[in-house]
Write an enzyme that holds these catalytic residues in place. Structure first.
Site: not given
Ligand SMILES: *Cc1c(COP(=O)(O)O)cnc(C)c1O
Length: 389
Positions: A59, A207
């Site tokens: 952690r 992403k």
């Molecule tokens: C997907 C996304 C998030 C959240 O991220 P997660 O990994 O799904 O928790 C935050 N900001 C943007 C711009 C995103 O596209």
């Protein structure tokens, strides 16, 4: 825009494509493994009283995660990075810096999950918010006595509004506020907000950084030591850390970030131009198009226009037909992978965003968002010709 423009004062001598390949030599694998091992261990043995290998408990720290955090810090030109179990965990942890009564100025067009977090959780914890459209609104009149921070994305999700990070950072700092930028849409390959004055940079690593729709992760990169100490304390205390295997997947994803982003953005530009010619498409919003109102700012502050594009069709029936008939591309939430995804913000990413905010941002039931992948452009164009003609 070429990446030679990346002249940030980073202590790293390499260009961004090369930084994607570096590793923290201080914790190099003793056998010389090129693919850094997955240290799937919750805890680490001590050699004696007061002796630590630098790793005690996962952690707090983990070697695989540390490799990833090292690369992210260099990519974003920060002083430190914390890797989280998701982008939302990263944002929620940053919000722990604040206390009841603190006020935020936030962009009106944000990722739907962030809007939900602010409205349903942060408000309950006593934080207050004013929304702005930073692509047109000035910050000054929105600042209150208790304002502590400005939070934005650029380009925004899904309307691709572009705001001038440097200008907003300057105003924020004149007023003693910190600037938080969610840089998910462009990734550090195309935009490094710390160079433009941001204090905290957030990512959904899920992403473009991960890049393959196979893991969930998030990052917080900080500009200075003081914020780093406060955030590291919250991080180890609240515990939304990224696991070793997911850290490894993200590290692997980042190795190809540059070539994936280049191909995907090139495809997005060509697709945007192609969609503009379609009679059933009423609007194409892509900052790479010269007529996009944020085009010039993007040219100044970013090194590319990215792979996200939004378009509007002439009827809800057309939306239904497109989503039913996709073949090569996928009708799915998320973005930033190698495959092209089509998203319907009003029922997916933005389902929990209040109606008035959707209206304010122009998100109607004819708006579709694309995360353009790295397929052959001819195949993507053929897919859209079939879907739209
Ligand atoms: C997907 C996304 C998030 C959240 O991220 P997660 O990994 O799904 O928790 C935050 N900001 C943007 C711009 C995103 O596209």
């Amino acid at each position: 825009m070429k990446n030679e423009d990346n002249k940030a004062d980073c202590d790293c001598k390499y260009k961004v494509e090369t930084i994607c390949q570096i590793s923290d030599k201080s914790i190099a694998d003793q056998w010389g493994a090129l693919s850094f091992p997955i240290y799937q261990s919750a805890t680490f043995a001590h050699r004696g009283l007061g002796e630590s290998t630098g790793f005690d408990y996962t952690r707090m720290q983990n070697p695989t995660r540390q490799q990833l955090e090292y690369v992210m810090t260099k990519l974003e030109h920060g002083t430190d990075t914390m890797a989280f179990s998701s982008g939302m965990a990263a944002i929620a942890t940053v919000m722990e810096l604040f206390k009841p009564g603190d006020h935020f100025v936030i962009d009106a067009d944000l990722y739907g999950g962030s809007v939900r977090l602010f409205n349903e959780i942060s408000k309950k914890n006593g934080l207050t918010f004013t929304t702005a459209n930073f692509s047109v609104d000035e910050l000054d009149p929105l600042i209150e006595e208790n304002t502590k921070a400005v939070y934005l994305e650029t380009p925004t999700n899904p309307m691709m509004n572009v705001s001038d990070i440097e200008k907003i950072a300057k105003k924020a700092h004149e007023n003693g506020l910190i600037l938080i930028v969610d840089n998910t849409f462009l990734s550090p390959y195309y935009q490094t907000p710390i160079d433009l004055g941001a204090d905290i940079v957030i990512h959904s690593g899920t992403k473009f950084l991960g890049g393959h729709h196979d893991t969930i992760g998030g990052f917080v990169v900080v500009k200075d030591k003081e914020l780093d100490e406060r955030l590291r304390f919250i991080y180890k205390t609240t515990g939304a850390c990224l696991g070793p295997f997911d850290s490894w997947l993200l590290l692997r994803g980042i190795r190809t970030l540059a070539i994936r982003m280049d191909r995907a953005s090139e495809n997005a530009m060509k697709l945007a131009e192609h969609l503009q010619k379609k009679k059933n498409v009423t609007r194409v919003i892509y900052p790479g198009l010269p007529e996009h109102p944020g085009h010039e700012i993007m040219k100044k502050q970013a090194r590319g226009f990215g792979a996200m594009l939004t378009f509007e069709v002439d009827s809800k029936e057309r939306v239904e037909s497109i989503l039913k008939n996709v073949d090569l591309i996928y009708f799915a939430e998320s973005l930033g992978g190698t495959e092209t995804l089509i998203t319907y913000p009003i029922t997916q990413t933005h389902a929990d965003v209040p109606r008035d905010l959707l209206d304010k941002n122009g998100i109607n039931d004819r708006v579709l968002r694309l995360s353009v992948g790295i397929e052959a452009i001819d195949d993507l164009i053929a897919e859209f010709d079939r879907l739209l003609d």
